[in-house]
Design a protein around this motif. Structure first.
Motif, PDB file in Angstrom:
ATOM      1  N   ALA A 563      73.106  94.942   0.993  1.00 29.98           N
ATOM      2  CA  ALA A 563      74.214  94.423   0.187  1.00 29.98           C
ATOM      3  C   ALA A 563      75.132  95.518  -0.348  1.00 29.98           C
ATOM      4  CB  ALA A 563      73.664  93.597  -0.982  1.00 29.98           C
ATOM      5  N   ARG A 564      74.757  96.781  -0.192  1.00 32.99           N
ATOM      6  CA  ARG A 564      75.574  97.865  -0.715  1.00 32.99           C
ATOM      7  C   ARG A 564      76.824  98.046   0.140  1.00 32.99           C
ATOM      8  NH1 ARG A 564      70.124 101.516  -0.941  1.00 32.99           N
ATOM      9  NH2 ARG A 564      69.015 100.149  -2.406  1.00 32.99           N
ATOM     10  N   PRO A 565      77.998  98.102  -0.477  1.00 30.13           N
ATOM     11  CA  PRO A 565      79.235  98.232   0.308  1.00 30.13           C
ATOM     12  C   PRO A 565      79.225  99.505   1.156  1.00 30.13           C
ATOM     13  CG  PRO A 565      79.716  97.712  -1.984  1.00 30.13           C
ATOM     14  CD  PRO A 565      78.257  98.042  -1.923  1.00 30.13           C
ATOM     15  N   LEU A 566      79.645  99.364   2.408  1.00 27.60           N
ATOM     16  CA  LEU A 566      79.775 100.538   3.266  1.00 27.60           C
ATOM     17  C   LEU A 566      81.100 101.246   3.039  1.00 27.60           C
ATOM     18  CD1 LEU A 566      77.277  99.338   4.701  1.00 27.60           C
ATOM     19  CD2 LEU A 566      78.288 100.048   6.861  1.00 27.60           C
ATOM     20  N   VAL A 601      90.563 105.282   0.967  1.00 21.38           N
ATOM     21  CA  VAL A 601      89.381 104.560   1.441  1.00 21.38           C
ATOM     22  C   VAL A 601      88.218 105.551   1.546  1.00 21.38           C
ATOM     23  CG1 VAL A 601      88.391 103.168   3.306  1.00 21.38           C
ATOM     24  CG2 VAL A 601      90.818 102.937   2.725  1.00 21.38           C
ATOM     25  N   PHE A 602      87.029 105.094   1.151  1.00 27.37           N
ATOM     26  CA  PHE A 602      85.843 105.945   1.156  1.00 27.37           C
ATOM     27  C   PHE A 602      84.703 105.215   1.868  1.00 27.37           C
ATOM     28  CE2 PHE A 602      88.510 106.950  -2.388  1.00 27.37           C
ATOM     29  CZ  PHE A 602      88.484 108.340  -2.495  1.00 27.37           C
ATOM     30  N   PHE A 603      83.770 105.981   2.434  1.00 28.12           N
ATOM     31  CA  PHE A 603      82.626 105.390   3.124  1.00 28.12           C
ATOM     32  C   PHE A 603      81.328 105.809   2.456  1.00 28.12           C
ATOM     33  CE2 PHE A 603      82.678 109.570   4.989  1.00 28.12           C
ATOM     34  CZ  PHE A 603      81.357 109.844   5.333  1.00 28.12           C
ATOM     35  N   LEU A 604      80.293 105.002   2.646  1.00 28.21           N
ATOM     36  CA  LEU A 604      78.975 105.255   2.066  1.00 28.21           C
ATOM     37  C   LEU A 604      78.358 106.469   2.746  1.00 28.21           C
ATOM     38  CD1 LEU A 604      76.685 104.213   0.181  1.00 28.21           C
ATOM     39  CD2 LEU A 604      75.852 102.895   2.126  1.00 28.21           C
ATOM     40  N   ASP A 605      78.245 107.568   2.007  1.00 26.28           N
ATOM     41  CA  ASP A 605      77.726 108.828   2.537  1.00 26.28           C
ATOM     42  C   ASP A 605      76.301 109.010   2.021  1.00 26.28           C
ATOM     43  OD1 ASP A 605      77.193 111.423   3.321  1.00 26.28           O
ATOM     44  OD2 ASP A 605      79.247 112.111   2.974  1.00 26.28           O
ATOM     45  N   VAL A 606      75.347 108.546   2.792  1.00 25.25           N
ATOM     46  CA  VAL A 606      73.951 108.564   2.360  1.00 25.25           C
ATOM     47  C   VAL A 606      73.439 109.992   2.192  1.00 25.25           C
ATOM     48  CG1 VAL A 606      71.607 107.839   2.950  1.00 25.25           C
ATOM     49  CG2 VAL A 606      73.537 106.354   3.479  1.00 25.25           C
ATOM     50  N   PRO A 613      85.529 110.534   1.364  1.00 24.71           N
ATOM     51  CA  PRO A 613      86.791 110.078   1.965  1.00 24.71           C
ATOM     52  C   PRO A 613      86.618 109.711   3.441  1.00 24.71           C
ATOM     53  CG  PRO A 613      87.148 112.031   0.641  1.00 24.71           C
ATOM     54  CD  PRO A 613      85.665 111.860   0.726  1.00 24.71           C
ATOM     55  N   LEU A 614      87.207 108.595   3.817  1.00 21.64           N
ATOM     56  CA  LEU A 614      87.175 108.158   5.211  1.00 21.64           C
ATOM     57  C   LEU A 614      88.343 108.807   5.944  1.00 21.64           C
ATOM     58  CD1 LEU A 614      85.780 106.335   7.315  1.00 21.64           C
ATOM     59  CD2 LEU A 614      87.370 104.521   6.658  1.00 21.64           C
ATOM     60  N   THR A 615      88.040 109.814   6.716  1.00 21.23           N
ATOM     61  CA  THR A 615      89.062 110.538   7.477  1.00 21.23           C
ATOM     62  C   THR A 615      89.145 109.979   8.891  1.00 21.23           C
ATOM     63  OG1 THR A 615      87.448 112.170   8.218  1.00 21.23           O
ATOM     64  CG2 THR A 615      88.596 112.624   6.148  1.00 21.23           C
ATOM     65  N   GLY A 616      90.123 110.468   9.662  1.00 23.29           N
ATOM     66  CA  GLY A 616      90.285 110.002  11.027  1.00 23.29           C
ATOM     67  C   GLY A 616      89.062 110.248  11.874  1.00 23.29           C
ATOM     68  N   ASP A 617      88.423 111.403  11.678  1.00 21.20           N
ATOM     69  CA  ASP A 617      87.239 111.735  12.458  1.00 21.20           C
ATOM     70  C   ASP A 617      86.078 110.802  12.119  1.00 21.20           C
ATOM     71  OD1 ASP A 617      85.582 113.447  14.188  1.00 21.20           O
ATOM     72  OD2 ASP A 617      84.582 113.967  12.307  1.00 21.20           O
ATOM     73  N   ILE A 618      85.877 110.572  10.820  1.00 17.19           N
ATOM     74  CA  ILE A 618      84.802 109.687  10.383  1.00 17.19           C
ATOM     75  C   ILE A 618      85.081 108.258  10.848  1.00 17.19           C
ATOM     76  CG2 ILE A 618      83.619 108.686   8.398  1.00 17.19           C
ATOM     77  CD1 ILE A 618      82.878 111.553   8.893  1.00 17.19           C
ATOM     78  N   TYR A 619      86.343 107.834  10.764  1.00  6.28           N
ATOM     79  CA  TYR A 619      86.714 106.493  11.200  1.00  6.28           C
ATOM     80  C   TYR A 619      86.336 106.283  12.665  1.00  6.28           C
ATOM     81  CZ  TYR A 619      89.578 102.492  12.544  1.00  6.28           C
ATOM     82  OH  TYR A 619      90.010 101.281  13.046  1.00  6.28           O
ATOM     83  N   GLN A 620      86.607 107.284  13.488  1.00  6.67           N
ATOM     84  CA  GLN A 620      86.288 107.167  14.902  1.00  6.67           C
ATOM     85  C   GLN A 620      84.791 107.084  15.128  1.00  6.67           C
ATOM     86  OE1 GLN A 620      88.722 106.645  17.075  1.00  6.67           O
ATOM     87  NE2 GLN A 620      87.073 106.156  18.532  1.00  6.67           N
TER      88      GLN A 620
END
Length: 627
Positions: A563-566, A601-606, A613-620
């Protein structure tokens, strides 16, 4: 009749049959489906009339095949006779608690034999087993126990389970005894009792059936928790009548005593327990349990235990396809895979790579009043809704099912100028609804308001009422229906329903948040929708690293992993509808595509235990499923 006349009549019959198939090609699929579903209906009605409840089915098998293998678990064999002796111990221990028929006992147990004999022991006394989701922690866990009105708590073997309960024990009523499997009394802190020790102190004597002689079809078997419509987990009511229906579900795939079913999804769900376990008990078959799903060991287990039926969810199949190919992939004894959520994009790959002879995809809900099933193997379909099927389903179960047009923007059914709902036509989308029987007394324990939210009234005539599954489906030209998406305030991820309200409640408590809107977004090569939260901050505040860390920690503490937002999206203003509900449509369309979104926009960084931060590289990396 002359030979010549017979030939002519035979030819005429053949032509008529061919004509019917040309004009109505879907009739054969209707007949196949009706033949399968009638098996479930006929046997359910028979057992309901005779009062053959789940515990009676089990005790019947104990007498009939006492030495037969009932459960296979971690290379150990548990016979019907042995499981019954353990269930008797549980029942005799429970007799000392002074509970009355209908009282609840909350159980937090992994997939293992103790789950089964604990349930059966409670059923011998007419008690109700509240299946607590062992992923829950903190607030949701406390709520699940309290709302069940449990008189006793039983914890399964596992330090993680004990730690979760220990974190909330001071908030539980002081008079609730807590029993723990897998530990001696000397190993436990104050207030805990060793279930193992207590079971050794009682005898395995059989419980007289007169103890539960007052049970009726309305008597409860268990609570199975669901996100329902919104908010915290809700205990859906599973009474004896519903349990009997669940125990016949596999009759649609001709389940019998020679079958071996493999269950790796949690037993606290209706598919694993109601289908896998109850159907096994009904016919005297064998069930293979695994504590946690392992893609790497899945087919090893299937081969080792000579499994004939596998129970799946869509994401499970996707995980299996990610395992490197092996020459033994198609070497097994499986005759049918039964489950839900197998998406069309991997259906054929799953079937061909693992050589699955038959895939029976179904659709339903724990609190629902009917189910749909695709027994003909049509890729991606969840069932049929032809004119013949509509009549046949009402005749079998006494409730009718429909698919009606739905306004997803305003989250409401489309109605005509007379205020009535509009059935969809072939080639259209709508939501599934099913009739509610006269015996209805609510879908959830003690929450008629939540139950009311699942009801649509005055659908086709004044005063009628239907259960709203909350799922959008599409119907093709052959009357097959296909799942499209969830509507409203829940979405599905990691095989679990995620309540947006529950996630919102956690994030909105943080001091810097002004408003929160939670929704699900599509991630390529994944089933369901990943959680994303749009957050507006108080005043002119900017996003700071400490804020991101606080969101991470709050979600980790309060929410189960699924349930944790990604993804997080920080925006100045959140749009609302005319009824002051959060507008999700544009947010869902944007997803986490940073080329479309001007907001950060940010992503869940375990690894870093925060949101990054959600960068172009991470998005891909996300798009190619390498995150």
């Amino acid at each position: 009749m002359s030979k010549r006349d017979g030939v002519i009549l035979g030819a005429a019959g053949g032509v008529a049959t061919l004509a019917w198939r040309l004009w109505f090609p879907w009739l054969q699929d209707d007949m196949t489906t009706i033949r399968s579903t009638n098996r479930q209906a006929t046997k359910s009605i028979r057992d309901a009339k005779s009062g053959r409840f789940i515990i009676d089915m089990f005790e019947e098998q104990v007498k009939r095949v006492p030495k037969k293998t009932f459960i296979l678990f971690e290379d150990r064999i548990y016979t019907y006779e042995f499981v019954n002796s353990m269930a008797n111990r549980v029942a005799n221990l429970a007799m000392t608690w002074g509970l009355k028929q209908g009282d609840a006992v909350a159980t937090v147990i992994y997939n293992e034999p103790a789950f089964v004999w604990t349930l059966l022991g409670l059923l011998k006394l007419g008690l109700v087993d509240a299946f607590i989701n062992y992923h829950n922690k903190s607030g949701p866990l406390l709520h699940s126990i309290v709302v069940s009105d449990a008189k006793v708590i039983i914890i399964g073997d596992g330090d993680e389970l004990l730690d979760s309960i220990d974190a909330i024990k001071d908030k539980l009523p002081a008079d609730i005894p807590i029993y723990v499997y897998g530990k001696a009394g000397s190993e436990l802190p104050d207030r805990y009792l060793s279930m193992d020790t207590e079971l050794l102190r009682v005898c395995p004597a059989e419980i007289c059936k007169t103890v539960r002689s007052q049970l009726t079809l309305k008597s409860l078997v268990c609570y199975i928790y669901t996100s329902g419509t919104t908010g915290l987990p809700k205990p859906a009511l599973v009474n004896q009548a519903k349990a009997i229906g669940l125990s016949k579900f596999y009759q649609q795939v001709w389940y019998n005593e020679n079958d071996v079913v493999y269950v790796v999804t949690p037993l606290y769900h209706s598919a694993a327990c109601g289908h896998g376990l109850f159907n096994t008990i009904d016919v005297g078959a064998t069930i293979v349990l695994r504590k946690k799903f392992s893609a790497r060991h899945y087919w090893e287990d299937v081969r080792k235990y000579k499994v004939t039926v596998v129970q799946y969810i869509g994401e499970l199949c996707r995980y299996l396809l990610k395992v490197p190919k092996d020459d033994l992939d198609g070497v097994h004894t499986v005759r049918v895979a039964v489950g839900n959520g197998l998406r069309p994009d991997i259906w054929e790959e799953y079937r061909t790579r693992f050589r699955i002879p038959w895939i029976a995809e179904f659709f339903g809900a724990t609190e629902g009043t009917t189910t749909f099933i695709n027994v003909t193997g049509r890729v991606g379909a969840i069932g049929r809704w032809s004119p013949i099927m509509r009549v046949a389903s009402k005749g079998r179960f006494g409730v009718s099912s429909h698919v009606i047009k739905y306004d997803v923007v305003n989250d409401t059914p489309v109605r005509n100028n007379k205020g009535r709902c509009i059935p969809i036509k072939r080639g259209e989308e709508g939501i599934l609804i099913s009739g509610i029987p006269p015996s209805y007394s609510g879908f959830y324990k003690g929450d008629l308001a939540a139950s009311e939210k699942k009801i649509i009234r005055d659908v086709f005539e004044e005063g009628d009422r239907y259960f709203n599954f909350g799922d959008l489906v599409y119907m093709d030209n052959q009357y097959y229906i296909y799942f499209r998406d969830r509507v409203g305030d829940t979405f599905r991820w990691k095989g679990e329903n995620v309540s947006t309200r529950e996630v919102c409640d956690v994030i909105s408590k943080l001091p810097f948040t002004q408003d929160v809107n939670v929704y699900g977004v599509l991630v390529p090569d994944s089933d369901g929708r990943a959680g994303m939260a749009a957050i507006s901050l108080k005043g002119e505040a900017e996003v700071k690293p400490d804020m991101l860390k606080d969101v991470f920690c709050a979600c980790e503490k309060e929410l189960p992993a699924y349930a944790r937002p990604l993804f997080l999206r920080f925006t100045k203003d959140l749009q609302v509808t005319q009824t002051m509900k959060h507008s999700k449509l544009n947010l869902i369309k944007d997803g986490f595509d940073i080329d479309k979104i001007a907001d950060p926009v940010f992503f869940l960084d375990v690894e870093k235990r925060t949101y990054s931060p959600l960068t172009g590289d991470i998005y891909q990396r996300v798009v190619t499923s390498r995150l």
